[in-house]
Write a protein that holds these residues in place. Structure first.
Motif, PDB file in Angstrom:
ATOM      1  N   UNK A  81       0.655  -1.209  -0.293  1.00 32.38           N
ATOM      2  CA  UNK A  81      -0.033   0.405   0.086  1.00 32.38           C
ATOM      3  C   UNK A  81       1.119   1.630  -0.018  1.00 32.38           C
ATOM      4  N   UNK A  82       2.349   0.808   0.509  1.00 33.09           N
ATOM      5  CA  UNK A  82       2.863   2.048   0.227  1.00 33.09           C
ATOM      6  C   UNK A  82       3.842   2.674  -0.854  1.00 33.09           C
ATOM      7  N   UNK A  83       3.520   1.672  -1.646  1.00 31.04           N
ATOM      8  CA  UNK A  83       4.139   2.262  -3.114  1.00 31.04           C
ATOM      9  C   UNK A  83       3.780   3.155  -4.210  1.00 31.04           C
ATOM     10  N   UNK A  84       4.400   3.734  -4.913  1.00 30.33           N
ATOM     11  CA  UNK A  84       4.016   4.392  -5.590  1.00 30.33           C
ATOM     12  C   UNK A  84       2.835   3.921  -6.794  1.00 30.33           C
ATOM     13  N   UNK A  85       1.194   4.315  -6.752  1.00 27.04           N
ATOM     14  CA  UNK A  85       0.262   3.652  -7.811  1.00 27.04           C
ATOM     15  C   UNK A  85       1.579   3.974  -9.668  1.00 27.04           C
ATOM     16  N   UNK A  86       2.107   4.976  -9.523  1.00 26.08           N
ATOM     17  CA  UNK A  86       2.428   4.957 -10.718  1.00 26.08           C
ATOM     18  C   UNK A  86       3.965   3.836 -10.833  1.00 26.08           C
ATOM     19  N   UNK A  87       3.986   3.397  -9.946  1.00 24.22           N
ATOM     20  CA  UNK A  87       5.311   2.621 -10.040  1.00 24.22           C
ATOM     21  C   UNK A  87       4.668   0.881 -10.621  1.00 24.22           C
ATOM     22  N   UNK A  91       4.697  -1.325 -13.986  1.00 24.03           N
ATOM     23  CA  UNK A  91       4.313  -2.735 -14.099  1.00 24.03           C
ATOM     24  C   UNK A  91       3.780  -3.377 -14.379  1.00 24.03           C
ATOM     25  N   UNK A  92       2.125  -2.946 -14.354  1.00 26.06           N
ATOM     26  CA  UNK A  92       1.473  -3.096 -15.437  1.00 26.06           C
ATOM     27  C   UNK A  92       1.454  -3.245 -17.075  1.00 26.06           C
ATOM     28  N   UNK A  93       1.900  -2.107 -17.382  1.00 27.90           N
ATOM     29  CA  UNK A  93       2.247  -1.553 -18.556  1.00 27.90           C
ATOM     30  C   UNK A  93       3.530  -2.700 -19.299  1.00 27.90           C
ATOM     31  N   UNK A 107      -5.933  -4.774  -9.356  1.00 35.59           N
ATOM     32  CA  UNK A 107      -5.229  -4.084  -8.573  1.00 35.59           C
ATOM     33  C   UNK A 107      -5.188  -4.282  -7.102  1.00 35.59           C
ATOM     34  N   UNK A 108      -4.711  -4.822  -6.166  1.00 32.57           N
ATOM     35  CA  UNK A 108      -4.546  -4.682  -4.717  1.00 32.57           C
ATOM     36  C   UNK A 108      -3.323  -4.594  -3.768  1.00 32.57           C
ATOM     37  N   UNK A 109      -3.964  -3.723  -3.307  1.00 32.17           N
ATOM     38  CA  UNK A 109      -2.936  -3.195  -1.625  1.00 32.17           C
ATOM     39  C   UNK A 109      -2.958  -3.640  -0.442  1.00 32.17           C
TER      40      UNK A 109
END
Length: 133
Positions: A81-87, A91-93, A107-109
């Motif tokens: 949950x502390x990861x930047x959503x952009x990262x 990864x998804x890209x 996506x699950x945090x």
């Protein structure tokens, strides 16, 4: 009387066919699970990999799978949950570069420190029913 019996028989045949198709749709989904911990370590299923190698690892996992016609592929990304959503989106890209089909992403945090999730056996420690997308 014979006409009513014939109509009932046709109706039951259609109902059974519809039920069989709805059961087939549920089993016609392939899930590819990815975990990203707070330190940005990436696991594609149980395999630890780098960001640069995500596409190759996803391709390798997809090639192992025997696919059915029109099988839905779902990428499930579990991230801290502390990861930047952009990262997570990056990864998804990278994952999507491995296949050009219609892919769905979930996506699950997670609170990985609280759940004590880190390492190769990460997926066994997750309760999918308790998670929110």
């Amino acid at each position: 009387m014979a006409n009513k019996f014939y109509i009932l028989l046709c109706f039951l045949g259609f109902a059974i066919t519809a039920k069989a198709q709805s059961n087939t749709e549920n089993s016609n989904t392939f899930y590819l699970n990815v975990f990203i911990n707070a330190n940005k370590t990436i696991y594609v299923e149980e395999e630890k990999t780098s960001f640069e190698n995500v596409q190759n690892q996803v391709t390798k996992m997809l090639r192992k799978q025997l696919f059915k016609v029109d099988q839905q592929i779902v990428f499930r990304i579990f991230g801290d949950k502390d990861l930047d959503m952009g990262y997570i989106i990056d990864v998804n890209a990278e994952m999507r570069k491995a296949i050009q089909e219609n892919i769905k992403t979930e996506r699950y945090l997670l609170e990985t420190k609280k759940l004590n999730i880190d390492g190769e056996n990460w997926f066994q420690k997750i309760d999918l029913k308790a998670l929110k997308q």
